[in-house]
Design a protein around this motif. Structure first.
Motif, PDB file in Angstrom:
ATOM      1  N   GLY A 189       0.787  -1.232   0.000  1.00  0.00           N
ATOM      2  CA  GLY A 189       0.000   0.000   0.000  1.00  0.00           C
ATOM      3  C   GLY A 189       0.813   1.272   0.000  1.00  0.00           C
ATOM      4  N   LYS A 190       2.144   1.147  -0.101  1.00  0.00           N
ATOM      5  CA  LYS A 190       2.966   2.358   0.038  1.00  0.00           C
ATOM      6  C   LYS A 190       2.770   3.329  -1.127  1.00  0.00           C
ATOM      7  CE  LYS A 190       7.195  -0.029  -1.526  1.00  0.00           C
ATOM      8  NZ  LYS A 190       6.541  -1.346  -1.753  1.00  0.00           N
ATOM      9  N   SER A 191       2.675   2.838  -2.359  1.00  0.00           N
ATOM     10  CA  SER A 191       2.468   3.753  -3.486  1.00  0.00           C
ATOM     11  C   SER A 191       1.072   4.375  -3.431  1.00  0.00           C
ATOM     12  CB  SER A 191       2.674   3.017  -4.814  1.00  0.00           C
ATOM     13  OG  SER A 191       4.038   2.710  -5.002  1.00  0.00           O
ATOM     14  N   THR A 192       0.090   3.593  -3.003  1.00  0.00           N
ATOM     15  CA  THR A 192      -1.264   4.132  -2.845  1.00  0.00           C
ATOM     16  C   THR A 192      -1.289   5.227  -1.796  1.00  0.00           C
ATOM     17  OG1 THR A 192      -2.236   1.996  -3.463  1.00  0.00           O
ATOM     18  CG2 THR A 192      -3.653   3.556  -2.305  1.00  0.00           C
ATOM     19  N   LEU A 193      -0.609   4.984  -0.675  1.00  0.00           N
ATOM     20  CA  LEU A 193      -0.572   6.000   0.379  1.00  0.00           C
ATOM     21  C   LEU A 193       0.135   7.257  -0.103  1.00  0.00           C
ATOM     22  CD1 LEU A 193      -1.233   6.780   3.266  1.00  0.00           C
ATOM     23  CD2 LEU A 193       0.898   5.704   4.006  1.00  0.00           C
ATOM     24  N   LEU A 194       1.231   7.106  -0.838  1.00  0.00           N
ATOM     25  CA  LEU A 194       1.938   8.276  -1.365  1.00  0.00           C
ATOM     26  C   LEU A 194       1.021   9.066  -2.302  1.00  0.00           C
ATOM     27  CD1 LEU A 194       4.902   9.493  -1.221  1.00  0.00           C
ATOM     28  CD2 LEU A 194       5.161   8.545  -3.519  1.00  0.00           C
ATOM     29  N   SER A 195       0.261   8.368  -3.134  1.00  0.00           N
ATOM     30  CA  SER A 195      -0.655   9.044  -4.055  1.00  0.00           C
ATOM     31  C   SER A 195      -1.724   9.823  -3.306  1.00  0.00           C
ATOM     32  CB  SER A 195      -1.319   8.020  -4.985  1.00  0.00           C
ATOM     33  OG  SER A 195      -0.382   7.423  -5.842  1.00  0.00           O
ATOM     34  N   ILE A 196      -2.201   9.273  -2.191  1.00  0.00           N
ATOM     35  CA  ILE A 196      -3.219   9.966  -1.400  1.00  0.00           C
ATOM     36  C   ILE A 196      -2.597  11.124  -0.629  1.00  0.00           C
ATOM     37  CG2 ILE A 196      -4.765   9.704   0.583  1.00  0.00           C
ATOM     38  CD1 ILE A 196      -5.438   6.912  -0.526  1.00  0.00           C
ATOM     39  N   PHE A 197      -1.410  10.909  -0.044  1.00  0.00           N
ATOM     40  CA  PHE A 197      -0.689  12.010   0.604  1.00  0.00           C
ATOM     41  C   PHE A 197      -0.548  13.199  -0.350  1.00  0.00           C
ATOM     42  CE2 PHE A 197       2.093   9.582   3.935  1.00  0.00           C
ATOM     43  CZ  PHE A 197       0.991   9.489   4.771  1.00  0.00           C
ATOM     44  N   SER A 198      -0.205  12.882  -1.595  1.00  0.00           N
ATOM     45  CA  SER A 198       0.149  13.930  -2.558  1.00  0.00           C
ATOM     46  C   SER A 198      -1.047  14.514  -3.281  1.00  0.00           C
ATOM     47  CB  SER A 198       1.126  13.370  -3.589  1.00  0.00           C
ATOM     48  OG  SER A 198       0.532  12.333  -4.352  1.00  0.00           O
ATOM     49  N   GLY A 199      -2.249  14.014  -2.999  1.00  0.00           N
ATOM     50  CA  GLY A 199      -3.442  14.547  -3.636  1.00  0.00           C
ATOM     51  C   GLY A 199      -3.698  14.019  -5.023  1.00  0.00           C
ATOM     52  N   LEU A 200      -2.881  13.063  -5.496  1.00  0.00           N
ATOM     53  CA  LEU A 200      -3.091  12.488  -6.822  1.00  0.00           C
ATOM     54  C   LEU A 200      -4.210  11.450  -6.813  1.00  0.00           C
ATOM     55  CD1 LEU A 200       0.618  12.072  -7.987  1.00  0.00           C
ATOM     56  CD2 LEU A 200      -0.966  13.934  -8.508  1.00  0.00           C
ATOM     57  N   ALA A 201      -4.595  10.988  -5.625  1.00  0.00           N
ATOM     58  CA  ALA A 201      -5.722  10.067  -5.470  1.00  0.00           C
ATOM     59  C   ALA A 201      -6.505  10.480  -4.228  1.00  0.00           C
ATOM     60  CB  ALA A 201      -5.234   8.624  -5.346  1.00  0.00           C
ATOM     61  N   ARG A 202      -7.766  10.106  -4.180  1.00  0.00           N
ATOM     62  CA  ARG A 202      -8.617  10.436  -3.044  1.00  0.00           C
ATOM     63  C   ARG A 202      -8.833   9.193  -2.182  1.00  0.00           C
ATOM     64  NH1 ARG A 202     -11.850  15.128  -3.255  1.00  0.00           N
ATOM     65  NH2 ARG A 202     -11.678  16.329  -5.180  1.00  0.00           N
ATOM     66  N   PRO A 203      -8.859   9.337  -0.868  1.00  0.00           N
ATOM     67  CA  PRO A 203      -9.147   8.183  -0.018  1.00  0.00           C
ATOM     68  C   PRO A 203     -10.622   7.800  -0.088  1.00  0.00           C
ATOM     69  CG  PRO A 203      -8.971  10.160   1.319  1.00  0.00           C
ATOM     70  CD  PRO A 203      -8.621  10.563  -0.082  1.00  0.00           C
ATOM     71  N   THR A 204     -10.899   6.535   0.170  1.00  0.00           N
ATOM     72  CA  THR A 204     -12.286   6.090   0.281  1.00  0.00           C
ATOM     73  C   THR A 204     -12.891   6.590   1.590  1.00  0.00           C
ATOM     74  OG1 THR A 204     -11.692   4.093  -0.963  1.00  0.00           O
ATOM     75  CG2 THR A 204     -13.773   4.054   0.243  1.00  0.00           C
ATOM     76  N   ALA A 205     -12.057   6.642   2.625  1.00  0.00           N
ATOM     77  CA  ALA A 205     -12.489   7.166   3.925  1.00  0.00           C
ATOM     78  C   ALA A 205     -11.308   7.877   4.571  1.00  0.00           C
ATOM     79  CB  ALA A 205     -13.000   6.036   4.825  1.00  0.00           C
ATOM     80  N   GLY A 206     -11.588   8.757   5.527  1.00  0.00           N
ATOM     81  CA  GLY A 206     -10.533   9.526   6.179  1.00  0.00           C
ATOM     82  C   GLY A 206     -10.193  10.784   5.415  1.00  0.00           C
ATOM     83  N   ARG A 207      -9.156  11.477   5.881  1.00  0.00           N
ATOM     84  CA  ARG A 207      -8.795  12.736   5.239  1.00  0.00           C
ATOM     85  C   ARG A 207      -7.302  12.991   5.340  1.00  0.00           C
ATOM     86  NH1 ARG A 207     -10.196  17.989   8.889  1.00  0.00           N
ATOM     87  NH2 ARG A 207      -9.146  17.365  10.816  1.00  0.00           N
ATOM     88  N   VAL A 208      -6.811  13.844   4.440  1.00  0.00           N
ATOM     89  CA  VAL A 208      -5.429  14.318   4.454  1.00  0.00           C
ATOM     90  C   VAL A 208      -5.456  15.837   4.490  1.00  0.00           C
ATOM     91  CG1 VAL A 208      -3.263  14.485   3.168  1.00  0.00           C
ATOM     92  CG2 VAL A 208      -4.513  12.315   3.232  1.00  0.00           C
TER      93      VAL A 208
END
Length: 225
Positions: free
Chosen positions: A47-66
């Motif tokens: 999940g590290k690349s997915t998390l990086l994408s969400i951290f960076s705003g390139l992807a949106r989380p299904t739940a939670g927030r950044v």
């Protein structure tokens, strides 16, 4: 104490694969400070690349927030979020993502086209960054005329030309040999120290992890260490 620069709260991400939901991240919470050099580690599929994408705003989380600088990315409209991230963050990709028909200097200038500065200032800042990454004599070379390590240096210069507060790097040395990898990580480490920006590197390579000051290990979409 200053507030964290980036905060993730209970971030989860689920992908739909046909009729099956596949969780990629599960309830991740973390706070990151300015000046840190952070490694996101874990095996392939953790999940590290997915998390990086969400951290960076390139992807949106299904739940939670950044939140970055206290601003919740999920509260922003698309155009507002894009403009905010462009002015705050820089990105280094393992595939370099350079434009083949442009010179090194022109590739580095690209992020500055949205900045209200003169053409001469845009050129001067691009040249300055290329000189910092050791490519001052390669300004007019196109990507095909550069080695893999040199192309990644152009990518780093492009990521830093807008002087971001946060630098995201997804497997930045994956396509490089050992010597070029060492040079790239030493450069990221040097720029992190000099600019006090938050640098977040996704990698599975323990040699790369050794350059970082903080490690976040993922397994099956959860932070385990």
């Amino acid at each position: 104490m200053a507030a964290p620069l980036l905060v993730a709260e209970n971030v989860s991400k689920t992908f739909r694969m046909g009729s099956v939901d596949v969780p990629a991240l599960r309830d991740v919470s973390v706070a990151l400070e300015a000046g840190e050099l952070v490694a996101l580690t874990g095996p392939s599929g953790s999940g590290k690349s997915t998390l990086l994408s969400i951290f960076s705003g390139l992807a949106r989380p299904t739940a939670g927030r950044v939140c970055i600088q206290g601003a919740d990315l999920s509260d922003m409209a698309e155009a507002e979020r894009s403009a905010f991230l462009a002015g705050t963050c820089g990105y280094i990709f393992q595939s370099f993502n350079l434009i083949d028909v442009l010179s090194a200097q022109e590739n580095v200038e690209l992020p500055l086209w949205e900045v209200p500065i003169s053409r001469s200032e845009r050129r001067a800042r691009a040249v300055e960054m290329l000189e910092k990454v050791g490519l001052g004599t390669r300004l007019n070379h196109r990507p095909a005329q550069l080695s893999g390590g040199q192309q990644q240096r152009v990518s780093i210069a492009r990521a830093l030309v807008r002087r971001p507060k946060i630098l995201f790097a997804d497997e930045p040395t994956a396509n490089l040999d050992a010597q070029a990898s060492e040079q790239i990580m030493a450069l990221i480490q040097e720029l992190n120290t000099a600019n006090a920006c938050l640098c977040i590197v996704s990698t599975h390579d323990p040699d790369i992890v050794a350059y970082t000051s903080r490690k976040i290990r993922l397994l099956d979409g959860r932070v385990v260490a």
